[in-house]
Every structure is written in C-alpha cells, then in structure tokens.
Scaffold this active site. Structure first.
Site, mmCIF file in Angstrom:
data_model
loop_
_atom_site.group_PDB
_atom_site.id
_atom_site.type_symbol
_atom_site.label_atom_id
_atom_site.label_comp_id
_atom_site.label_asym_id
_atom_site.label_seq_id
_atom_site.Cartn_x
_atom_site.Cartn_y
_atom_site.Cartn_z
ATOM 1 N N GLU B 308 0.826 -1.195 0.000
ATOM 2 C CA GLU B 308 0.000 0.000 0.000
ATOM 3 C C GLU B 308 0.871 1.259 0.000
ATOM 4 O O GLU B 308 0.540 2.257 -0.645
ATOM 5 C CB GLU B 308 -0.915 -0.035 1.233
ATOM 6 N N GLU B 311 2.242 1.681 -3.423
ATOM 7 C CA GLU B 311 1.151 2.160 -4.281
ATOM 8 C C GLU B 311 0.942 3.657 -4.075
ATOM 9 O O GLU B 311 0.776 4.421 -5.036
ATOM 10 C CB GLU B 311 -0.134 1.390 -3.954
ATOM 11 N N CYS B 335 -8.198 -2.000 4.155
ATOM 12 C CA CYS B 335 -8.150 -3.223 4.974
ATOM 13 C C CYS B 335 -9.418 -3.470 5.766
ATOM 14 O O CYS B 335 -9.595 -4.540 6.302
ATOM 15 C CB CYS B 335 -6.925 -3.246 5.877
ATOM 16 N N SER B 355 -7.052 1.822 -2.103
ATOM 17 C CA SER B 355 -5.838 1.094 -2.429
ATOM 18 C C SER B 355 -6.241 -0.255 -2.992
ATOM 19 O O SER B 355 -7.163 -0.907 -2.481
ATOM 20 C CB SER B 355 -5.020 0.896 -1.152
ATOM 21 N N LYS B 394 -15.361 -9.504 7.754
ATOM 22 C CA LYS B 394 -14.303 -10.350 7.187
ATOM 23 C C LYS B 394 -14.875 -11.641 6.624
ATOM 24 O O LYS B 394 -14.287 -12.254 5.747
ATOM 25 C CB LYS B 394 -13.261 -10.657 8.261
ATOM 26 N N GLU B 397 -15.941 -10.649 3.323
ATOM 27 C CA GLU B 397 -14.769 -10.383 2.488
ATOM 28 C C GLU B 397 -14.174 -11.676 1.934
ATOM 29 O O GLU B 397 -13.846 -11.762 0.754
ATOM 30 C CB GLU B 397 -13.714 -9.622 3.299
ATOM 31 N N GLU B 402 -13.922 -12.182 -5.891
ATOM 32 C CA GLU B 402 -12.584 -11.792 -6.364
ATOM 33 C C GLU B 402 -11.470 -12.486 -5.584
ATOM 34 O O GLU B 402 -10.332 -12.524 -6.035
ATOM 35 C CB GLU B 402 -12.344 -10.286 -6.187
ATOM 36 N N CYS B 565 -10.422 -1.781 14.451
ATOM 37 C CA CYS B 565 -10.698 -3.218 14.547
ATOM 38 C C CYS B 565 -10.997 -3.668 15.963
ATOM 39 O O CYS B 565 -11.769 -4.586 16.187
ATOM 40 C CB CYS B 565 -9.498 -4.009 14.028
#
Lengths: 403, 638
Positions: B308, B311, B335, B355, B394, B397, B402, B565
């Site tokens: 990241e 990037e 994230c 990102s 999560k 996710e 993907e 988190c």
C-alpha cells in the site's frame, strides 16, 4: 334540521362570531395582556389532558428562539370523537383566528394544521378558506396593518396513525419520521417542531380562544364550574335518539346529557373514547368536568342489550393495533389485556389471572412512554371494576367454575 | 452540521440532550436533588440514570447503551419523581430542577417486574439453546428480578424466519426485544440506515428495506449491531462446525491466522478485565485445539504496508512528477471490509481511491495457498485457512468472488473472536492458564507496525513509519519519540496531520525500478487523515465531495468500526468507549515491547520479497496475488 338547531346551540363556541373579530381585538392588545386574559379565563386544553392553555402559550412565548410554531392538532382519532370535524367544516374562522392569535401571542410566524388523513376531503375547502383570509390580510405580512406581524398557516395531511394525535408523535410525523412519541422532558414548548419552541393545541381549544379574547375572561368563566371554566363540545354516539355534537357547559351531569339526546335504558357510558373510562348507571350523577368525569368530548352510550365483554374487546383490539409499538408496557401490555378479554369471551379465564392483568394495567398507566399507553388500560380497568359480575361471570364464570 | 445531516438516514429517535454546563459551580450550573432521601448536588442536565450511577444506585436498563442516543423505550429504568403522575424513564430524564427521586418504591419494582414479564412472554426460545446464554441482558434482568415462572405466558411458536442470507450477520427476530439498539447503531452511530422499525402495535418488528434479506440491502456487515444487541437476536454467521470438521479431517492441513484485536480482547470471554492481551496463550491453545499451524496476521499487515505504501508513492509520483491527471489521490486504505462495502454503496464514484492492496487477511490467504504450500510441499487444495478476526465483515470479504487469486478460495473461513473463544471452551481449555508460545515459521513473529493495525490510526502510523524511513533514510525515532506517532493516535472521530518532508535520502534497492530519486518529494507536505466508524468516514467523504481540506490529503485511513478493529463487530460483547480504550492500551503496550516495530524491517517480509515476490512490491506477481478490485454497488436496491 331541527336536530342541527338543537346541536349548534351553545353559549361559548357556537355563540356569534365574525371572522377576524378576535384577531382585530388581539392585535390591539399587548402579548402579555392576551396571556393574562387567557390565564384569567382558566381555559384548559380541550384535547383531553386539560393542560392550562395560558401556561402552554406562556412557556412557548418565553422560549428564546428565532423560529416558533403553533400547531393545530386536528388528528382527531379518538374513537367516538367528531367535534373537530364539525369545527373545521362549519366554523373554520374560529380555528384559524385562534391560530393567528396564538401566532401573535407566542411569536410564531407559521401555523400548521395537522389534519387527520381521513379528513382529506376537508383539505381543499380549508385551503380555499385560508386564501380568503390571505386576501383579507388576516394572514400574510403585517397582518391588519400590524407592523412586523407576519403569519401564515399550512395544512399537513396526517398519515393515519392514532398515536399521531399525541403531540410529540405528531411533531415526529410532521418532520417526516415514524409517528412515535418522544421522551419528555424536553417538552415541545421548548423543543418541538424542528427542535424549535412549539405550541400544539387542540382544534377546539383554538376555536374557543377568539371568543375569550373578544368577549373577555369573565364572560367565559360565567359558564362551567370553578375548576372547569366554559363549555365543551361533546361528540355523542351510541344508543340514543339524537346523537351528534353538542356544546354543553362543563359540570353537566351524565344524566342530563342522556336526557338531552334521548337515551333510554342505558347501562353504561364510555366517557373519553377508547382511552377513557366506562361509567355504570350508579355513577350517572357524576359531572362532566376535569375534576370529575374528564373527557376530550367523546361520549359513547351503551344500552342494556350491550355486551360489555365485546365492548371491551373492541377497545382492546383498537389499542393492540394502534400502539406505536415502541415501549414495552403499551406494545405487549395491550396484547396481554386483549388475550385476557378473549379468555373471558371463551370462558376459559381464571379470576386470579384477570386480576393479574388488572395489576398489569395499573403498571401500564404509569410506566408507558406516552398518553396512549398510559390511558389504554382505562377501559379494561373501569369495565372490569364497574361491571365485575357481568365480566367475570361471563360464560359460566370461566374455567368451568374452578375459580 | 446542516451539510452533514443532508442525505442522512431517517432518524426516529433523536438524542434530546440538554448540554451540561461547562462550569457547574456557576449559578444555575448545578442543581440539588434528592435520591432516596439522600441529598446530592449534580450538574444541571445530568440524567437521573447518570446521577444514580454516579452515586452507586443501581438502575436496571435494557434499551440504554453508552454508545447510543437515548431511546427511552424499554421503560425498565423507570423511577418515581415526586409530584409527577407517572413514572419517569431515568435514562431520558435530564434534571433541571430540584426534584426528589425514589428508585425502589413498590410501584417502581412492580413496573419493572411487569416489563420483564412482558418481554419474556414474547421472547421465543430457551436460554440453554442460545449463544448468548450467560451473556444476555434480558436473562440477567430476569435473574435480578427473581423471575421463576412466566407470569404472562410464553410464546411457544416462532413468528419470524431466521434471516441468514448474509455471510456476516444473522437475524433471529424471535429473540428481539425491540430495544432498537441495532436501529440506533445502524442509523445514528454508523449512519448506514439498514434497520428500522416496521409496522406498529403488536406487529412492530425490526426490518430492512421492503423486508428484503440482509444480503440484498446496503448492509456493510460491520456487525456493530451485534455488539450492541442485548439478546441473541443478532449474531455473526458461525462457521465453527465446518472448522471443527476440517480439524478432525486428517487429510486437511488447517492453518489459522490471528489478527491483533482478537488477541487483545479474547480474555474478556474468559472473565478477564478488558485490556489483557493473550497472544502467546492463544498460540498454545490453538495448537492444542488441533490447528496445524498458527500464523500472525501482522505478517501480512507488514506486507500490506509495503504494497500500500509503494502504491501511494506511485500514485504521488504519477500526480506530482508526471502531472498525470488520472492519478487518483487521496488514496484510501482498504483493509476494513466494512468500510470498503460502505464506500462501494454510498460513494461508489470513489472506488478508484481505494488502495488496490488486499487486506492483511486476504493477502495471507493467498500467500498460504501459494508460497507456503510451495515451501512446505502441501497441495493447496488440502489446505484450509481460517482467519480469526475481530470482524463480521471479514466473513463477507473472504467470500467475495474476487478473493480466489491463489486458484482456491484464499481464506476459507472468517472466525470472530467470540466464536474462537467458544471453540476454545469446547476444547476444554481455559485460555488465561495456557503457557505462552510463539507463532509458527515460516512467517514467525511480525513487526509492531502490523500489531497496531488493530487500533484506529494504526494503519496510518505503520505506513508513516515505513514511508518516512524509506524516503528520508532517517530513523522515525529522530522525529517521533520511540517511533510513536502520537498525533495519529487517539479516539477523536476524524484526525488530520501534516508532515512536511524537508529532506530526502536515497531510494532503497527494492523500489529503484520505480523511482530514480526522491527529490520530487522534497518540500512536499504529506497530508494524512484518519477516520473511524462510517459516520465519521461520511463526514470526510462529504468534505472531499465538497472539495474541502480532506480532498487535499494524500492518504486517508478509514475504519468501518468505531475505535477501529478493536471495536469490531466480532469482538466480545459488551462494548463501550471505555472497553475499547482498554483494548487499545493493551495493543500499544504489547507493541512497545516488540523488538521490530516497522514493517520494512520484518525479516520475513524481506525474505518473501527476495524469494517469492522477487520483483518487489506492486510488481506483476504481487498484483496477481496481493491486489484486488472493487465493485460499484450504489445505494439503490433492485
């Protein structure tokens, strides 16, 4: 026609009045003079709760804010009440003049009529009437030449929930939210519509005010009792020959009222609509007044052929459906009370459980969030108390006489 | 405020709050009241509930939650106020006058008992078959008020279907007590607005837009509603059975990665006070349960920083040097899957700002099923990867289509802290008593930079530590004491920091093919921001839309959950600002003691860039495995 003459005959509200009369007088007075006149008249809210109108206006007037509102509560939803409909369709000048006087007194620039959804047919004529008032400069800018007094009235069509007659739920509904009562304090007089000071008044209260302003507090107090001054519109329905809307002085007894509408062989009278109390014959000498049999005007008459259990069931079904569902005592409590009535109907009840439900009703009266839940057990408790033998012994006394 | 409130989800209950005076000692600043015959002086505007709690008078509550605005709907906290006809909800009653309060009169006790009886009468199911058994507020209330039978009956048939359409949140409305905490969480705390009361009277229930399944509405899966539900009406979609089955299957190689936040909070499930990190103990427990390998998600957090961070530098290079208008800054962190889905729904025109680097969880999945499988000579089809996360999103996710770049489902199961605690208990292990042990190789123990990902501002701090050192060649410690970038820390909803770059060093070997030198960064003021909770994210996004100061930022860390988190929707229940602060404390304390505290100094990261992703960060191979793309979902539901 004759009946109508009998009905539209009263000392205060139905007394003579010309559009704008109260406004002209009010604009010649100072704001505090109006408040003191109202205070002197001892006018109390006609919606049922009986809060002194002068106090409500005084608190709203005293709240510091650049915006204030006066709202006319025309969400007439109490079962057995139809007096506001009469006022709005036949005497709109009284209601609107009352709102203009209110706007002037508390410092509001906008008045809103929260019109019951079912009264949609009244919206057009009322709008037309407001336009006439605008033409006469009874609404608009610098009303009747009073520099700086701008006031207008809008009509908002309600969406059909009984709870929206509760003033804070009404405000939530006006703001576009789900109709649910707010916590109080704060009260609308400080934090109302859009968070601004707001006075929410019943149609009848507003309609009374122009008369008081024009004719004086003393004239008003001459009618009624010491604690309940003036007169009241009663919506009378049920088992009688001449149902309708009557203006009677406070202090009229139930018996007098029954005679007037030619009701015979009467067993019970429900006073105050579904959220009111049910009175048996032995209490027909009681007075209709804030200090005795208080009411927002709904009178439902039951003769001796009526079955009190089904009367009660009807009321409880109404509350189970019309509770807004937010607070526990009202949402589940009413369901439990209705279940109890159904047990009685089937004859499977026990006295002890019905007693437990009565106890629950007492809790609902004090622990519910708003007036809806607080008053919904009234019918249950009063019918149970006043018609004990009929109710508890219904269907062989329930539970096969095992009580 | 007006601007921010525009387009806000509808609110049914606004917080009617009387602001407390700044100077209680001034006239009118305080009010003398009486509670249960005892004289007390309190600042004007204090609620009865607050006044009672401060004076150690217990008042039961159910709909009240310290994170949420007042509802006053359960009516359990009612008290008697002298002179008032009805009982008053203490949570919703701000004191402005000298009143006399009684908290335990016969009427009050009876009302509370009645309310509990009523709630129980409509609460379907039995406590022993409920995951909230022993951690249920309704159950505790029933115990507190000595309920030993159902006074007003008990519902025997379910009224609702369980909605388990979502990968993340399961709704069982038969257990709902209509406290509306989930509604207030969704509307007021997170400003997502998926849940609202529908119908009225006895038909009232909490539902979604047109009663659609949760998977089909704009739920971002943050699970904050779960953390605040007093009963078992809301829970995460639980994969424990499948994980046990994998563990019990000898042909499966089951590896588990643990994120820092669960480690800092799982002790709460075992009766410890919040703020005790059990990383070492957890490693041992997981091996005893039967996981074949225990890895530290922080390793891929370090990897995330490398990817990241690179990037970001590439985007800046493109924008500042090449003057390329297509270079999209600010770059947003990616994230937090709750935040990602929030952006995809509410600000889908900004997905290119995210990102492309995957979250640490997903990077790890991809690395395990490729690099690790290769190194250990295990067929990736036999590997089952489990991720212990503080998060319900999560789960969604890892099920995104993907996320299969390894050729397999990169992460098979997302497991919440609560569910892992349950597994540990089922295995007969009392976690706090476990001996400590380290993570398994080849990833070993990660850097502290990865660890602080758990707290809001952590990703930004980790990124800055690396970016500063890579650019300037100087140690972060020379600017920030002990490399603690304190301006980024804290619980302020939105934080903004400017860091002028006054000197630059030489470009490290690993990035030389991208940048000839750092001179273009000299004199640039790096502008970064941090926002946690989607309500705060919304403020930043609205500011960006309006071209405000956040649109000038280079890099913004967004976390879907309040506190980051450590306040995630998979964390132990209950939650409050106090509990979250203690968890953060535990994370920062553990981090301060670690030998390596910067991602680029993690030797395992260096190793993987030398031996597997050998073209460096943001290379072709790393793009294949460690980067992803997003979906413009929009707000409108078909």
């Amino acid at each position: 026609m004759e009946i109508k003459k009998l009905e539209r005959n009263g000392k205060i509200i139905f007394s003579e009045y010309k559009r704008g009369g109260g406004i002209i007088k009010a604009l010649s007075m100072k704001r505090d003079e109006i408040l003191f006149e109202l205070k002197d008249s001892k006018l109390k809210g006609r919606g049922g709760a009986g809060f002194p109108t002068s106090t409500k206006w005084m608190l709203t007037a005293a709240s510091i804010s650049d915006e204030k509102y006066i709202i006319c509560n025309a969400d007439e939803g109490e079962p057995g009440t139809f007096k506001d409909r009469v006022l709005l369709s036949e005497y709109p000048e009284l209601v609107f003049d009352g709102m203009v006087i209110g706007g002037y007194t508390i410092g509001a620039k906008l008045g809103i009529v929260y019109l019951r959804g079912e009264y949609e047919y009244l919206q057009k004529p009322l709008e037309d009437y407001l336009n006439e008032m605008r033409e006469d400069n009874l609404l608009g800018k610098n009303i009747l030449g009073k520099e700086g007094f701008d006031f207008d009235i809008e009509i908002f069509l309600g969406s059909g929930a009984y709870v929206c007659g509760e003033e804070t739920a009404l405000i939530e509904s006006l703001e576009g939210n789900r109709g649910e009562a707010r916590n109080r304090p704060p009260y609308p007089v400080n934090t109302g519509y859009n968070g601004k000071p707001t006075s929410v008044n019943n149609v009848e209260t507003l309609a009374t005010i122009p008369h008081i302003i024009l004719k004086g507090a003393e004239w008003f107090r001459n009618t009624g009792t010491d604690k309940s001054s003036g007169s009241k519109l009663f919506s009378i329905s049920g088992d009688c020959d001449k149902p309708g809307v009557y203006e009677l002085p406070w202090g009229t007894t139930i018996n007098e009222l029954l005679d007037l509408v030619e009701a015979k062989n009467i067993k019970a009278v429900q006073i105050g609509g579904a959220s009111g109390f049910c009175y048996p014959k032995s209490q027909f000498d009681r007075k209709l007044a804030y200090e005795d049999a208080a009411t927002g005007g709904s009178i439902i008459i039951f003769n001796e052929n009526r079955n009190m259990v089904s009367v009660l069931k009807n009321f409880m079904e109404f509350f189970v459906e019309e509770s807004c569902g937010q607070c526990t005592p009202c949402r589940i409590g009413n369901t439990k009370l209705l279940e109890g009535v159904k047990q009685i109907e089937k004859g499977v009840h026990t006295f002890s459980y019905i007693n437990k439900l009565r106890d629950l009703g007492k809790t609902m009266q004090v622990a519910s969030k708003c007036g809806l839940g607080q008053s919904s057990p009234n019918a249950f408790i009063s019918i149970l108390d006043n018609f004990k033998d009929e109710v508890l012994n219904y269907n062989n006394g329930g539970a096969n006489g095992r009580n | 405020m007006e601007e921010i409130n525009k387009g806000r989800a509808p609110v049914s209950q606004k917080p009617h709050v009387i602001e407390k005076p700044k100077h209680p000692e001034y006239i009118g600043g305080s009010v003398k009241i009486q509670i249960n015959e005892k004289d007390i002086v309190i600042p004007t505007g204090t609620t009865i509930l607050e006044a009672c709690r401060e004076n150690n008078i217990h008042i039961p509550t159910l709909c009240h939650h310290p994170d949420l605005c007042v509802a006053g709907v359960c009516r359990l906290c009612v008290v008697e106020v002298e002179g008032m006809r009805t009982l008053q909800a203490s949570c919703a009653f701000p004191i402005t006058a000298p009143i006399k309060i009684h908290t335990s009169t016969a009427m009050v006790r009876k009302a509370r008992k009645h309310i509990i009886d009523l709630l129980l009468s409509e609460h379907y199911g039995e406590c022993y078959s409920c995951f909230r058994n022993n951690n249920c507020e309704l159950q505790s209330l029933a115990k507190e008020y000595g309920v030993d039978h159902y006074n007003y009956g008990h519902i025997t048939k379910p009224r609702f279907e369980i909605d388990n359409s979502s990968y993340s949140v399961v709704r069982d409305m038969d257990k709902c007590v209509l406290c509306k905490r989930c509604v207030r969480t969704c509307i007021d705390l997170q400003e997502v607005g998926v849940l609202e009361a529908i119908d009225r009277g006895d038909l009232t229930h909490i539902g979604t837009f047109f009663e659609k399944p949760l998977a089909d509405v704009i739920c971002i899966n943050c699970g904050q509603c779960i953390n605040r539900c007093p009963t078992g009406a809301l829970r995460a979609n639980d994969p424990r059975d499948e994980i046990w089955a994998a563990i019990d299957d000898p042909t499966k190689h089951v590896v588990i990665q643990t994120a820092p936040s669960p480690r800092a909070a799982i002790g709460e499930e075992f009766g410890l006070e919040p703020g005790n990190s059990l990383t070492g103990e957890l490693n041992t427990a997981l091996r005893r349960i039967g996981f074949d390998k225990v890895f530290d998600t922080n390793f891929t957090a370090d990897l995330t920083i490398m990817e990241e961070g690179t990037e970001l530098l590439l985007r800046l290079y493109k924008a500042l040097v090449k003057g390329d208008k297509t270079a999209i800054v600010p770059q947003f962190t990616s994230c937090s899957p709750g935040w990602v889905k929030y952006l995809e729904h509410f600000y889908s025109e900004y997905v290119d700002n995210l990102s492309t680097a995957k979250s640490p969880q997903q990077m790890f999945g991809a690395i395990i099923k490729t690099f690790y499988a290769q190194e250990e000579k295990i067929d990736p089809k036999d590997i089952v990867t489990v991720a212990v996360m503080p998060c319900s999103a999560k789960k969604f996710e890892c099920n995104r289509p993907e996320m299969t770049d390894s050729g397999f489902k990169d992460v098979d199961y997302g497991l919440t802290t609560r569910e892992l605690a349950q597994m540990i208990k089922e295995a007969g292990i009392h976690l706090p008593e476990m001996p400590k042990s380290d993570f398994d190789d080849p990833f070993g123990n990660a850097s502290g930079a990865g660890l602080i990902f758990g707290a809001t501002g952590g990703v930004m701090e980790a990124a800055l530590r690396t970016v500063i050192e890579l650019i300037t060649g100087n140690k972060v410690e020379s600017i920030f004491e002990n490399a603690n970038i304190l301006p980024i820390r804290g619980f302020e909803g939105v934080r903004y920091v400017e860091l002028p770059i006054t000197e630059v060093g030489s470009v490290p070997e690993i990035l030389k093919h991208f940048f000839p030198d750092w001179n273009w960064l000299k004199g640039v003021t790096l502008k970064v921001a941090v926002a946690h909770g989607t309500a705060n994210a919304k403020k930043v996004m609205e500011d960006i839309k309006a071209g405000g100061k956040f649109s000038e930022c280079h890099f913004i860390e967004f976390m879907g959950c309040p506190g980051g988190c450590l306040g995630g929707g998979g964390q132990p229940i209950p939650t409050s600002a106090e509990i979250r602060a203690k968890r953060a404390e535990a994370i920062y304390k553990e981090e301060a003691e670690l030998p390596i505290r910067k991602s680029h100094e993690n030797p395992h990261v260096t190793y993987i860039y030398e031996n597997f992703l050998n073209e460096g960060p943001c290379s072709h191979k790393s793009h294949e495995l460690l980067h992803t793309h997003y979906v413009k979902r929009g707000k409108y539901i078909a």
